[in-house]
Design a protein around this motif. Structure first.
Motif, PDB file in Angstrom:
ATOM      1  N   ALA A  83      27.682  28.348 121.609  1.00 32.74           N
ATOM      2  CA  ALA A  83      28.517  28.054 120.455  1.00 32.74           C
ATOM      3  C   ALA A  83      29.486  26.916 120.756  1.00 32.74           C
ATOM      4  CB  ALA A  83      29.275  29.306 120.042  1.00 32.74           C
ATOM      5  N   ASP A  84      29.896  26.190 119.677  1.00 36.92           N
ATOM      6  CA  ASP A  84      30.888  25.125 119.842  1.00 36.92           C
ATOM      7  C   ASP A  84      32.236  25.718 120.228  1.00 36.92           C
ATOM      8  OD1 ASP A  84      28.929  23.504 118.882  1.00 36.92           O
ATOM      9  OD2 ASP A  84      29.657  23.549 116.809  1.00 36.92           O
TER      10      ASP A  84
ATOM     11  N   SER B  81      24.023  33.023 126.898  1.00 35.57           N
ATOM     12  CA  SER B  81      24.483  32.295 125.726  1.00 35.57           C
ATOM     13  C   SER B  81      25.878  31.727 125.960  1.00 35.57           C
ATOM     14  CB  SER B  81      24.510  33.215 124.516  1.00 35.57           C
ATOM     15  OG  SER B  81      25.377  34.289 124.764  1.00 35.57           O
TER      16      SER B  81
ATOM     17  N   CYS C 280      35.147  29.136 110.638  1.00 32.78           N
ATOM     18  CA  CYS C 280      34.235  28.290 111.396  1.00 32.78           C
ATOM     19  C   CYS C 280      33.238  27.619 110.458  1.00 32.78           C
ATOM     20  CB  CYS C 280      33.508  29.116 112.448  1.00 32.78           C
ATOM     21  SG  CYS C 280      34.610  29.652 113.752  1.00 32.78           S
ATOM     22  N   LYS C 281      32.807  28.376 109.442  1.00 32.22           N
ATOM     23  CA  LYS C 281      31.855  27.815 108.487  1.00 32.22           C
ATOM     24  C   LYS C 281      32.484  26.615 107.782  1.00 32.22           C
ATOM     25  CE  LYS C 281      29.830  30.200 104.913  1.00 32.22           C
ATOM     26  NZ  LYS C 281      29.466  31.522 104.414  1.00 32.22           N
TER      27      LYS C 281
ATOM     28  N   ASN D 189      34.801  33.934 111.066  1.00 32.86           N
ATOM     29  CA  ASN D 189      33.481  33.400 110.747  1.00 32.86           C
ATOM     30  C   ASN D 189      33.531  32.443 109.567  1.00 32.86           C
ATOM     31  OD1 ASN D 189      32.118  34.660 112.822  1.00 32.86           O
ATOM     32  ND2 ASN D 189      31.738  36.521 111.644  1.00 32.86           N
TER      33      ASN D 189
ATOM     34  N   VAL E 212      31.837  24.291 112.438  1.00 32.26           N
ATOM     35  CA  VAL E 212      31.534  24.525 113.855  1.00 32.26           C
ATOM     36  C   VAL E 212      30.845  25.880 113.998  1.00 32.26           C
ATOM     37  CG1 VAL E 212      33.375  23.118 114.829  1.00 32.26           C
ATOM     38  CG2 VAL E 212      33.846  25.486 114.219  1.00 32.26           C
ATOM     39  N   SER E 213      30.041  26.028 115.053  1.00 31.83           N
ATOM     40  CA  SER E 213      29.437  27.337 115.300  1.00 31.83           C
ATOM     41  C   SER E 213      30.365  28.119 116.222  1.00 31.83           C
ATOM     42  CB  SER E 213      28.063  27.174 115.947  1.00 31.83           C
ATOM     43  OG  SER E 213      28.194  26.603 117.216  1.00 31.83           O
ATOM     44  N   CYS E 214      30.526  29.391 115.915  1.00 27.85           N
ATOM     45  CA  CYS E 214      31.495  30.196 116.654  1.00 27.85           C
ATOM     46  C   CYS E 214      30.847  31.444 117.235  1.00 27.85           C
ATOM     47  CB  CYS E 214      32.637  30.628 115.747  1.00 27.85           C
ATOM     48  SG  CYS E 214      33.764  29.301 115.387  1.00 27.85           S
ATOM     49  N   GLU E 215      31.503  31.951 118.262  1.00 26.99           N
ATOM     50  CA  GLU E 215      31.027  33.167 118.901  1.00 26.99           C
ATOM     51  C   GLU E 215      32.267  33.954 119.314  1.00 26.99           C
ATOM     52  OE1 GLU E 215      28.319  34.260 122.829  1.00 26.99           O
ATOM     53  OE2 GLU E 215      29.375  32.362 122.665  1.00 26.99           O
TER      54      GLU E 215
END
Lengths: 281, 249
Positions: B22-23, B18, B56-57, B53, B61-64
């Motif tokens: 994520a972005d 993965s 990012c929402k 989190n 953007v998608s975060c990890e």
């Protein structure tokens, strides 16, 4: 499944036992148990590579071609002298830099290469290292370091194969490559295995360095689980328990040692099949 | 070829894969409760995880989250292993030279000394003591520059190690963030206590980013601004730290 077991413990052994059962089967502990796979994978593939490098290194040392012989000698003397922890830190970083250097020459524009202040010069040349890449590099590092020891062992074992066997093979008309692989390598295992089992034990112990490469291995999880915790939010409140978790690791490594000894005994018997050794017929 | 096969076999077994899903990747220490820690289920939790989190929402953007040891957290940001640091990192001028900081998501908070509750020390003139801090922190900088001459300074790689050594009596004093020490002191049932005066060093806590990532910084700052405006940040501070400092709107 775990909940059912937990209830079963509570009804049969009381709440306290069930509480401990829950503690030892919480996600953090399950992650710890699962992280054993990193140790076993690194040991297995590391050993495979070590044997491969060992045979190649020994073959190079015996080569009729002088530069190859120097490489073999240089490999066994230099790598054996470098502390494994140091090599563990050096090799993956150096390899990453090398890959990024090559990629940046291919992927970044000339302008980016000239003006870059950070490394790598452009994001396209960035190599993201995750646990699997680190694990592969850990295996290769282990292979290189312990391959040097294995090369020494294999080199000595090859010298122990009775000369008469090789001369007989030549008399039967085998060429030198056939003699090397089918007679010398085939027969040397029985002399090499005791030495290789030592190398294996060293390699097995070196797998405890995996956490140096940001791999969440059994040592790192033992650290995390044993660390004193005073926040109920984080989990069970307990003082410094690290020595207890390290003790479990002691037992784990001793168990691996016992299993390894069994396996090597079996290999030794198998390698000696059909060979006339120590006067046996 | 063999190595390639080995690599494929290993990644199949390990099953990470993965790396670039994520972005935005956020680097954190994962061992600094209540900021960022691993809960009993083995997942990351804490103030910064919830805050990150939500940020990012709102930034779309998608975060990890990525766990990285504290002492290499800035070098690995620069190396590109992740794009944002959220690890209880105070804003300092020294760090500003290498990385860019967002607006603060935790107001400036004094550092405090913890020690044995019966410790008798003259804080005007500390002498002959063993004083500890986590390495590469503002506290370590402070004790190394002001107290090293007359005392023995010890630094630790992880916060856990520093607490373990303090409780074991291997050091007399530990200097650390109040937000981190307060629950430890409270939960230690009298083993350790706050001693001496507060020490005000460093600014508030903010996200660290590469200087080149100006677009990401703007996005994150806008998201943080909206979270401060509607009181979400203060609510999270209340939830995880049980007391201020708050931004107060």
């Amino acid at each position: 499944m775990l909940e059912t077991l937990s209830l079963w413990f509570a009804s049969n052994f009381g709440e306290q036992t069930a509480g401990w059962f829950d503690y030892f089967t919480n996600g953090k502990h399950l992650a710890w148990y699962a992280s054993v796979r990193f140790t076993l994978l690194a040991a297995f593939f590391g050993a495979l590579l070590a044997v491969l490098f060992g045979v190649l290194g020994a073959a190079a040392r015996r080569s009729g071609f002088a530069p190859l012989r120097w490489i073999g000698l240089g490999y066994t003397t230099m790598v054996r002298g470098i502390p494994d922890v140091l090599f563990f830190l050096f090799f993956p970083l150096a390899f990453e830099q090398l890959v990024e250097f090559i990629m940046s020459r291919r992927l970044c524009s000339a302008e980016e290469l000239a003006t870059a202040v950070a490394w790598p010069p452009c994001q396209a040349a960035q190599w993201y290292l995750t646990t699997s890449e680190y694990l592969v590099m850990a295996c290769v590092s282990l292979g290189i370091v312990y391959g040097a020891f294995a090369a020494n062992v294999v080199h000595g074992a090859m010298n122990s194969v009775p000369k008469g066997q090789l001369e007989a093979a030549r008399a039967y008309g085998f060429n030198s490559r056939q003699i090397f692989w089918n007679f010398q390598v085939r027969q040397m295992w029985v002399y090499a295995l005791p030495g290789l089992s030592n190398v294996w034990m060293l390699l097995l112990k070196a797998t405890s360095f995996l956490s140096l490469l940001q791999i969440a291995d059994i040592v790192q999880w033992a650290d995390r689980l044993g660390a004193p915790n005073y926040l109920a939010r984080v989990g069970m409140v307990h003082p410094d328990w690290r020595w207890k978790y390290y003790f479990v690791l002691f037992l784990f490594y001793i168990l691996l040692t016992v299993i390894s000894e069994r396996v090597f005994d079996w290999l030794q018997r198998r390698a000696g099949r059909g060979l006339a050794l120590h006067g046996e017929q | 070829m063999k190595k390639l096969l080995l690599g494929l076999a290993l990644s199949a077994v390990v099953g990470s894969g993965s790396a670039l899903a994520a972005d935005v990747r956020i680097g954190t220490e994962g061992a600094y409760a209540p900021w960022n820690y691993m809960d009993d289920s083995g997942k990351l939790a804490g103030y910064e995880i919830e805050l990150g989190n939500e940020l990012c929402k709102r930034a779309g953007v998608s975060c990890e989250f990525v766990v990285n040891e504290w002492d290499s957290i800035i070098p690995n940001l620069l190396a590109g292993n992740y794009d944002v640091i959220m690890a209880g990192m105070s804003v300092t001028d020294e760090r500003r030279e290498t990385i860019n900081f967002s607006a603060e998501y935790y107001p400036p908070d004094p550092s405090k000394y913890a020690g044995a509750s019966n410790l008798d020390a003259d804080f005007e003139n500390l002498k002959g003591l063993k004083i500890g801090a986590q390495g590469a922190t503002i506290q370590a900088d402070y004790i190394e520059s002001t107290l090293a001459a007359d005392n023995t300074i010890l630094t630790y790689e992880t916060p856990d190690q520093s607490i373990a050594d303090l409780v074991a009596g291997n050091i007399d004093l530990l200097l650390a963030d109040n937000s981190f020490l307060a629950p430890v002191v409270e939960g230690s049932s009298g083993a350790i206590a706050f001693v001496g005066p507060d020490v005000s060093i460093g600014g508030g806590v903010a996200m660290g980013m590469r200087k080149s990532d100006t677009e990401l910084a703007e996005k994150m700052n806008a998201a943080l601004e909206s979270m401060k405006a509607d009181g979400t940040v203060d609510k999270l501070i209340m939830e995880f730290f049980e007391a201020g400092p708050f931004f107060g709107n």
